[in-house]
Design a protein around this motif. Structure first.
Motif, PDB file in Angstrom:
ATOM      1  N   ARG A 151       0.835  -1.201   0.000  1.00 29.00           N
ATOM      2  CA  ARG A 151       0.000   0.000   0.000  1.00 29.00           C
ATOM      3  C   ARG A 151       0.869   1.250   0.000  1.00 29.00           C
ATOM      4  N   ASP A 152       0.304   2.354  -0.486  1.00 31.24           N
ATOM      5  CA  ASP A 152       1.061   3.600  -0.519  1.00 31.24           C
ATOM      6  C   ASP A 152       1.441   4.025   0.894  1.00 31.24           C
ATOM      7  N   GLN A 153       2.607   4.638   1.016  1.00 31.74           N
ATOM      8  CA  GLN A 153       3.159   5.033   2.311  1.00 31.74           C
ATOM      9  C   GLN A 153       2.742   6.467   2.636  1.00 31.74           C
ATOM     10  N   GLN A 154       2.238   6.671   3.849  1.00 30.96           N
ATOM     11  CA  GLN A 154       1.898   8.020   4.301  1.00 30.96           C
ATOM     12  C   GLN A 154       3.169   8.684   4.824  1.00 30.96           C
ATOM     13  N   VAL A 155       3.563   9.791   4.185  1.00 32.76           N
ATOM     14  CA  VAL A 155       4.771  10.506   4.569  1.00 32.76           C
ATOM     15  C   VAL A 155       4.458  11.529   5.652  1.00 32.76           C
ATOM     16  N   SER A 156       3.360  12.243   5.509  1.00 36.78           N
ATOM     17  CA  SER A 156       2.954  13.216   6.537  1.00 36.78           C
ATOM     18  C   SER A 156       1.450  13.427   6.457  1.00 36.78           C
ATOM     19  N   SER A 157       0.900  13.927   7.554  1.00 34.76           N
ATOM     20  CA  SER A 157      -0.529  14.250   7.631  1.00 34.76           C
ATOM     21  C   SER A 157      -0.674  15.504   8.493  1.00 34.76           C
ATOM     22  N   VAL A 158      -1.282  16.542   7.932  1.00 35.06           N
ATOM     23  CA  VAL A 158      -1.435  17.813   8.639  1.00 35.06           C
ATOM     24  C   VAL A 158      -2.859  18.333   8.451  1.00 35.06           C
ATOM     25  N   SER A 159      -3.251  19.236   9.337  1.00 37.05           N
ATOM     26  CA  SER A 159      -4.564  19.871   9.198  1.00 37.05           C
ATOM     27  C   SER A 159      -4.457  21.332   9.622  1.00 37.05           C
ATOM     28  N   ARG A 160      -5.362  22.128   9.123  1.00 37.17           N
ATOM     29  CA  ARG A 160      -5.437  23.542   9.464  1.00 37.17           C
ATOM     30  C   ARG A 160      -6.896  23.857   9.758  1.00 37.17           C
ATOM     31  N   ASN A 161      -7.121  24.592  10.869  1.00 41.39           N
ATOM     32  CA  ASN A 161      -8.481  24.889  11.316  1.00 41.39           C
ATOM     33  C   ASN A 161      -8.720  26.398  11.350  1.00 41.39           C
ATOM     34  N   TRP A 162      -9.930  26.777  10.967  1.00 41.25           N
ATOM     35  CA  TRP A 162     -10.371  28.163  11.066  1.00 41.25           C
ATOM     36  C   TRP A 162     -11.660  28.183  11.878  1.00 41.25           C
ATOM     37  N   ARG A 163     -11.813  29.198  12.709  1.00 37.75           N
ATOM     38  CA  ARG A 163     -13.035  29.375  13.505  1.00 37.75           C
ATOM     39  C   ARG A 163     -13.626  30.730  13.136  1.00 37.75           C
ATOM     40  N   LEU A 164     -14.852  30.716  12.619  1.00 38.93           N
ATOM     41  CA  LEU A 164     -15.531  31.933  12.178  1.00 38.93           C
ATOM     42  C   LEU A 164     -16.677  32.238  13.137  1.00 38.93           C
ATOM     43  N   THR A 165     -16.692  33.459  13.688  1.00 40.02           N
ATOM     44  CA  THR A 165     -17.759  33.873  14.604  1.00 40.02           C
ATOM     45  C   THR A 165     -18.277  35.247  14.199  1.00 40.02           C
ATOM     46  N   TYR A 166     -19.504  35.535  14.637  1.00 41.79           N
ATOM     47  CA  TYR A 166     -20.100  36.850  14.422  1.00 41.79           C
ATOM     48  C   TYR A 166     -20.082  37.606  15.747  1.00 41.79           C
ATOM     49  N   GLN A 167     -19.670  38.880  15.715  1.00 38.18           N
ATOM     50  CA  GLN A 167     -19.606  39.728  16.899  1.00 38.18           C
ATOM     51  C   GLN A 167     -20.767  40.732  16.830  1.00 38.18           C
ATOM     52  N   PRO A 168     -21.889  40.484  17.516  1.00 46.89           N
ATOM     53  CA  PRO A 168     -23.064  41.348  17.376  1.00 46.89           C
ATOM     54  C   PRO A 168     -22.861  42.769  17.908  1.00 46.89           C
ATOM     55  N   LEU A 169     -21.996  42.965  18.888  1.00 48.43           N
ATOM     56  CA  LEU A 169     -21.799  44.310  19.435  1.00 48.43           C
ATOM     57  C   LEU A 169     -21.092  45.245  18.451  1.00 48.43           C
ATOM     58  N   THR A 170     -20.184  44.678  17.664  1.00 45.10           N
ATOM     59  CA  THR A 170     -19.441  45.500  16.704  1.00 45.10           C
ATOM     60  C   THR A 170     -19.894  45.256  15.263  1.00 45.10           C
ATOM     61  N   PHE A 171     -20.882  44.382  15.065  1.00 43.52           N
ATOM     62  CA  PHE A 171     -21.383  44.032  13.731  1.00 43.52           C
ATOM     63  C   PHE A 171     -20.231  43.604  12.811  1.00 43.52           C
ATOM     64  N   SER A 172     -19.351  42.779  13.354  1.00 43.19           N
ATOM     65  CA  SER A 172     -18.203  42.324  12.580  1.00 43.19           C
ATOM     66  C   SER A 172     -18.053  40.809  12.719  1.00 43.19           C
TER      67      SER A 172
END
Length: 195
Positions: free
Chosen positions: A91-112
């Protein structure tokens, strides 16, 4: 003279027309969800610094997802990349495995909108600007340098809205709802920087 029984073909024809009408009504009444993730660019380059991945996706948030965001639910987007090396004898060899995460929120006090990624955060005035920041990455280091073996290395890439990080009560009814299944997966070969 006894009454003649109805012909079977007439009953089947009537039933077929009724089933066709019901199917048409069902299809017309279903909401159409055209929101999908489009992968505009995906590159994996071998360089002296290592294997660098760049991608750009494009999508709009479905109405249900945008509504949840406006009501204070944080949205999590995840990009994952696995660098693989082909082998003819196993089977193919896994050399590396990485992930990147983003967290998106709404700020109601500043409407941003606020995007957090890797300990850094940035505020945006509009949802479109905030989405553009979570839809791309440039020169993302996914592995240490690899030998220049043409066609031997490839990257299995995926990008999605991670419904598993939503609040538990919201997760209960999400299975089977297409609004919450924004995702895409692709496989590309690693090329040299000079190409």
């Amino acid at each position: 003279m006894p009454a003649r029984p109805a012909r079977p073909s007439a009953a089947i024809g009537w039933f077929g027309r009724l089933a066709g009408l019901l199917l048409w009504l069902l299809l017309v009444s279903l909401p159409i969800h055209a929101e999908t993730v489009e992968l505009v660019r995906l590159e994996a380059l071998r360089s002296d610094q290592g294997v660098l991945l760049s991608f750009e996706s494009r999508f709009q948030l479905p109405p249900a997802v945008e509504d949840a965001l406006q009501k204070g639910v944080a949205l999590h987007f995840v990009a994952e990349a696995e660098l693989m090396r082909t082998r003819w004898y196993w089977r193919d060899q896994q050399v590396s495995s990485v992930s990147r995460n983003w967290r998106l929120t709404y700020q109601p006090l500043t409407f941003s909108y606020r995007v957090n990624q890797g300990g850094l955060s940035q505020s945006y005035r509009s949802l479109g600007e905030a989405l553009r920041s979570v839809q791309r990455a440039s020169d993302w280091h996914i592995a240490e340098p690899v030998p220049d073996e043409e066609g031997r290395y490839y990257v299995a890439f995926s990008y999605k809205l991670d419904a598993n990080q939503l609040p538990r009560p919201l997760q209960i009814g999400l299975s089977g709802q297409p609004d919450w299944s924004l995702q895409i997966a692709r496989t590309i070969h690693v090329t040299s920087e000079s190409h």
